[in-house]
Enzyme design. Structure first.
Site, short mmCIF file in Angstrom:
data_model
loop_
_atom_site.label_atom_id
_atom_site.label_comp_id
_atom_site.label_asym_id
_atom_site.label_seq_id
_atom_site.Cartn_x
_atom_site.Cartn_y
_atom_site.Cartn_z
N CYS A 1 0.83 -1.21 0.00
CA CYS A 1 0.00 0.00 0.00
C CYS A 1 0.86 1.25 0.00
O CYS A 1 1.36 1.68 1.04
CB CYS A 1 -0.94 -0.01 1.21
SG CYS A 1 -2.00 1.44 1.26
N CYS B 1 -0.46 4.14 2.11
CA CYS B 1 -0.26 3.95 3.55
C CYS B 1 1.21 4.19 3.92
O CYS B 1 1.50 4.83 4.93
CB CYS B 1 -0.59 2.53 4.00
SG CYS B 1 -2.07 1.83 3.28
N ASP B 2 2.12 3.66 3.15
CA ASP B 2 3.52 3.58 3.61
C ASP B 2 4.51 4.42 2.82
O ASP B 2 5.68 4.54 3.23
CB ASP B 2 3.98 2.10 3.57
CG ASP B 2 3.15 1.24 4.52
OD1 ASP B 2 2.73 1.76 5.57
OD2 ASP B 2 2.91 0.07 4.21
#
Ligand code: NDP
Length: 311
Positions: free
Chosen positions: A137, A140-141
């Site tokens: 992701c 997300c990261d």
């Protein structure tokens, strides 16, 4: 087989399931939840969540799921371990769900929040370094790789979108494409091709993600020439698609070719009255915690309205 009747059954315990439980609990629907294979859902394998509104300093994914669980239980959620293994949605107001092949629940309404799972390449090194530089992701990261070098595997719209997202944060993004062409839409392809710090390697297979306690690189092989090489990296992203966790609903619920549940536009209603779908199980585009939570809220409100018609 044990048997039980309930008013509202929620399957899945990610942001969609817990948000549905909070709304349903507050509405007095006495929801029962089965948490599924991965209690807390995909966020339990994420570190910092910085884009969920209301957390100015960010929050750890597992912490957020614990908070959501507590909030739902405060409003009376009957929260249980267990996994739905088959369903029979043929009788309105008496939908049957078998849990762990040992317990049969009959529910007047069911909210599906079973989510989706990221697909992985299946390499031992990918699994070992998951959460230590390997991620599925970028949204997300990606932030943790500001100014660093990363690679992303995949050639669909998601891979292109995520490569472009990463290119704004990272020094360099290497896209590893297994065939000699993209699968993504032309506009997305053009976007990555026209981004100077994205390098695209076609016909390229990942052999191994390198590193002991964190990603240090990747070894790739050119499928045409057979040549292998190592690329130094700080992060390795996989964007080769998601698999919605909807297999057990086949034959009852309408789904698209990839298995995503189809809901009536602007609602959570499936083709079966009394069965509502929320979260990533019905969303292949956005797949964010906040959009999942929003759709869980919709499912609880739709279920409340539906059950209200029979009281
Ligand atoms: P897709 O299934 O479209 O693409 C998956 C990609 O991963 C393919 O290019 C495939 O390669 C590659 N792949 C699969 N397995 C491997 C493997 N083992 N090794 C290397 N590469 C692999 O998934 P997406 O998540 O990209 O998209 C899903 C759906 O969502 C699509 O319909 C897409 O259009 C849509 N979407 C739309 C967006 C938008 O409109 N903004 C944004 C994101 C997604 P190959 O091509 O060789 O099969």
């Amino acid at each position: 087989m044990t048997q039980e009747n309930v008013e509202l059954l929620i399957l899945g315990s990610g942001p969609a399931g817990y948000t549905a439980a909070i709304y349903a609990g507050r509405a007095g629907l006495k929801p029962v939840m089965y948490q599924g294979m991965q209690p807390g859902g995909q966020l339990t394998i994420t570190n910092d969540v910085e884009n969920f509104p209301g957390y100015p300093d960010g929050v750890q994914g597992p912490q957020m799921m614990e908070d959501l669980q507590k909030q739902a239980e405060r409003f009376g959620l009957d929260n249980r371990y267990g996994m739905a293994t088959s369903v029979d949605f043929s009788t309105p107001l008496a939908h049957k769900v078998i849990v762990d092949e040992t317990h049969e629940i009959t529910a007047k309404a069911v909210i599906i929040a079973t989510g989706a799972s990221a697909k992985w390449l299946g390499l031992e090194s990918e699994q070992r370094l998951n959460g230590m530089g390997v991620s599925a992701c970028a949204v997300c990261d990606g932030f943790f790789y500001r100014g660093k070098d990363v690679a992303i595997v995949g050639a669909g719209d998601t891979a292109c979108e995520e490569a472009h997202y990463l290119s704004k944060l990272c020094k360099k993004v290497t896209m590893l494409v297994r065939r000699d062409e993209f699968r993504a839409s032309t506009i997305m392809q053009e976007r990555v091709k026209n981004t100077p710090n994205i390098e695209i390697l076609f016909n390229t297979e990942t052999e191994e993600v390198l590193g002991d306690n964190g990603v240090t690189g990747v070894r790739v092989r050119n499928k045409v020439t057979g040549e292998t090489k190592e690329i130094a990296l700080d992060g390795f992203f996989v964007a080769i698609g998601h698999q919605p966790n909807t297999d057990i609903f086949k034959g009852y619920l309408d789904m698209d070719d990839a298995g995503y549940l189809i809901v009536e536009k602007g609602s959570s209603r499936t083709n079966i009255p009394g069965v509502f779908a929320s979260g990533d199980a019905q969303d292949k585009i956005y797949r964010q915690a906040i959009t999942a939570a929003g759709s869980g809220c919709m499912a609880a409100l739709d279920a409340e309205r539906y059950l209200g018609e029979f009281h």
